[in-house]
Design a protein around this motif. Structure first.
Motif, PDB file in Angstrom:
ATOM      1  N   GLY A   1       0.813  -1.209   0.000  1.00  0.00           N
ATOM      2  CA  GLY A   1       0.000   0.000   0.000  1.00  0.00           C
ATOM      3  C   GLY A   1       0.843   1.254   0.000  1.00  0.00           C
ATOM      4  O   GLY A   1       0.532   2.220  -0.704  1.00  0.00           O
ATOM      5  N   PHE A   2       1.927   1.268   0.792  1.00  0.00           N
ATOM      6  CA  PHE A   2       2.810   2.430   0.812  1.00  0.00           C
ATOM      7  C   PHE A   2       3.360   2.719  -0.578  1.00  0.00           C
ATOM      8  O   PHE A   2       3.419   3.870  -1.021  1.00  0.00           O
ATOM      9  CB  PHE A   2       3.992   2.193   1.760  1.00  0.00           C
ATOM     10  CG  PHE A   2       3.635   2.018   3.210  1.00  0.00           C
ATOM     11  CD1 PHE A   2       2.468   2.564   3.737  1.00  0.00           C
ATOM     12  CD2 PHE A   2       4.464   1.308   4.054  1.00  0.00           C
ATOM     13  CE1 PHE A   2       2.145   2.412   5.076  1.00  0.00           C
ATOM     14  CE2 PHE A   2       4.157   1.140   5.393  1.00  0.00           C
ATOM     15  CZ  PHE A   2       3.004   1.689   5.900  1.00  0.00           C
ATOM     16  N   ALA A   3       3.781   1.663  -1.276  1.00  0.00           N
ATOM     17  CA  ALA A   3       4.475   1.844  -2.556  1.00  0.00           C
ATOM     18  C   ALA A   3       3.530   2.178  -3.700  1.00  0.00           C
ATOM     19  O   ALA A   3       3.965   2.751  -4.702  1.00  0.00           O
ATOM     20  CB  ALA A   3       5.272   0.582  -2.905  1.00  0.00           C
ATOM     21  N   ARG A   4       2.260   1.829  -3.572  1.00  0.00           N
ATOM     22  CA  ARG A   4       1.340   2.082  -4.677  1.00  0.00           C
ATOM     23  C   ARG A   4       1.057   3.569  -4.849  1.00  0.00           C
ATOM     24  O   ARG A   4       0.628   3.994  -5.921  1.00  0.00           O
ATOM     25  CB  ARG A   4       0.047   1.283  -4.477  1.00  0.00           C
ATOM     26  CG  ARG A   4       0.277  -0.211  -4.693  1.00  0.00           C
ATOM     27  CD  ARG A   4      -0.940  -1.028  -4.338  1.00  0.00           C
ATOM     28  NE  ARG A   4      -2.006  -0.876  -5.313  1.00  0.00           N
ATOM     29  CZ  ARG A   4      -2.052  -1.516  -6.473  1.00  0.00           C
ATOM     30  NH1 ARG A   4      -1.087  -2.343  -6.823  1.00  0.00           N
ATOM     31  NH2 ARG A   4      -3.070  -1.345  -7.287  1.00  0.00           N
ATOM     32  N   ASP A   5       1.296   4.353  -3.807  1.00  0.00           N
ATOM     33  CA  ASP A   5       1.229   5.810  -3.933  1.00  0.00           C
ATOM     34  C   ASP A   5       2.246   6.382  -2.945  1.00  0.00           C
ATOM     35  O   ASP A   5       1.898   6.782  -1.835  1.00  0.00           O
ATOM     36  CB  ASP A   5      -0.172   6.337  -3.652  1.00  0.00           C
ATOM     37  CG  ASP A   5      -0.335   7.792  -4.096  1.00  0.00           C
ATOM     38  OD1 ASP A   5       0.686   8.505  -4.159  1.00  0.00           O
ATOM     39  OD2 ASP A   5      -1.467   8.212  -4.387  1.00  0.00           O
TER      40      ASP A   5
END
Length: 390
Positions: free
Chosen positions: A231-235
């Motif tokens: 989740g952190f990396a998706r945005d």
């Protein structure tokens, strides 16, 4: 320069904020617990290893050092690129995967939210790399598990003085180390992630170490089936915006009683919980058995159109091993309803392509999740798998 522990208070939510956060975290815990009911333990084990690769990819991507998922898969087979820069990224990915495995095994010995565990996460990551592979952007060698001995500025944030780091870590231990129930742990993990980033205890590698710590802190809840790193990396911009919000100084009498903003802290914790809820909701949807059956059916039909060794009779037994676990090859063959030779050819093809796994040449078969099938079986879980290799 920050040097006194009161300067990063509050380290925990206020009573009012805690009351707001608790039902949100409790729902995540309930939804996550139900995940283990949706697939057999052997299937969950395969998903867990896939998520481990995914964690490595996404955590490293946040740092601008990711390699293609297929390159990570190759590295796990000890196949490294002939291009030095690419091979280095593969080794960094392997170091993250190895560190995550080792830290999970150490969970029974240490509280995952202690500063000792965070230091151990940093050590596990970087001791797996040769000195030339653990150079910072400034060309300095990152020493595994070693607290920084110089002052740093990260974006707009001036981190505490190097001399004061042990005091800040000791305060974090007081607040975060005690073992709590899963709902409380989820909220505390969010607090520890930001305050650890704020202290910035290492010269470099803080983000990776903190994400490894968060993963392990939530391990009892997630069983490795989901992780906030995705989740952190998706945005990434939202990740850093939420972190920066909790860096803000207190803004008036209605913004808590600490030196830092209670409202900014709330923004970060709610963001962290929203990421966890999103990951749990996604994985719950992916493991819904009706949906699994439809996606297995779609995959096998698609492949049977281009390869005569694929037969739609594989759908039922594949669904069986996904939900109920391994079966003998004879039982799998019998479930297809095909003749012996045709069924044997089908099983051989499924094993060759990784949709079935087996530990022995004639041993039982279990479900596999090869990367080239993820776009159908687990759409959007790891979409970068489908990007072309450069």
């Amino acid at each position: 320069m920050y040097s006194e522990i009161h300067q990063f208070e509050p380290t925990l939510p206020s009573d009012r904020l805690w009351t707001e956060l608790y039902p949100i975290a409790e729902k995540i815990v309930i939804d996550s617990t139900r995940l283990t009911e949706k697939a057999h333990a052997t299937t969950r084990s395969v998903i867990r290893e896939l998520v481990r690769q995914m964690n490595s990819y996404y955590s490293n991507r946040i740092e601008g050092q990711s390699t293609h998922p297929l390159n990570i898969a190759d590295a796990l087979k000890r196949h490294f690129s002939h291009r030095p820069d690419e091979a280095r990224l593969q080794r960094i990915a392997l170091a993250h995967i190895g560190a995550e495995q080792a830290l999970e095994q150490a969970l029974g010995d240490h509280s995952p939210l202690s500063s000792g565990f965070l230091i151990g996460a940093h050590r596990e990551m970087y001791q797996r790399l040769a000195p030339e592979d653990r150079l910072s952007d400034d060309g300095l060698e990152i020493m595994p598990g070693q607290l920084r001995n110089k002052e740093v500025k990260v974006g707009e944030h001036v981190a505490p003085t190097a001399e004061s780091i042990p005091r800040f870590l000791s305060r974090m231990n007081q607040q975060y180390e005690p073992i709590r129930g899963e709902t409380q742990t989820l909220i505390i993990a969010a607090c520890a992630h930001h305050r650890g980033a704020w202290v910035h205890p290492f010269l470099d590698g803080n983000g990776r170490a903190l994400r490894l710590q968060s993963h392990c802190a939530l391990w009892k809840l997630s069983e490795g089936l989901w992780s906030p790193s995705r989740g952190f990396a998706r945005d990434t911009s939202k990740y850093y915006e939420a972190l920066n919000a909790a860096d803000r100084m207190r803004e008036g009498d209605y913004d808590g009683r600490g030196n830092l903003s209670q409202q900014g802290f709330s923004t970060w914790i709610l963001y962290f919980l929203s990421i966890c809820q999103d990951q749990v909701s996604y994985m719950s949807k992916m493991l819904d058995l009706d949906g699994v059956r439809k996606r297995i059916e779609a995959l096998i039909i698609m492949r049977s159109l281009n390869n005569k060794d694929y037969r739609t009779e594989a759908i039922l037994p594949l669904m069986h091993v996904f939900a109920l676990g391994p079966v003998t090859r004879g039982d799998f063959s019998q479930m297809t309803g095909l003749g012996e030779r045709t069924a044997r050819t089908l099983i051989a093809k499924l094993l060759e392509d990784g949709l079935l796994l087996s530990d022995h040449r004639v041993g039982p078969v279990r479900m596999g999740l090869p990367l080239d099938a993820l776009n159908v079986l687990f759409p959007a879980l790891y979409p970068e798998v489908n990007q072309p290799l450069i």
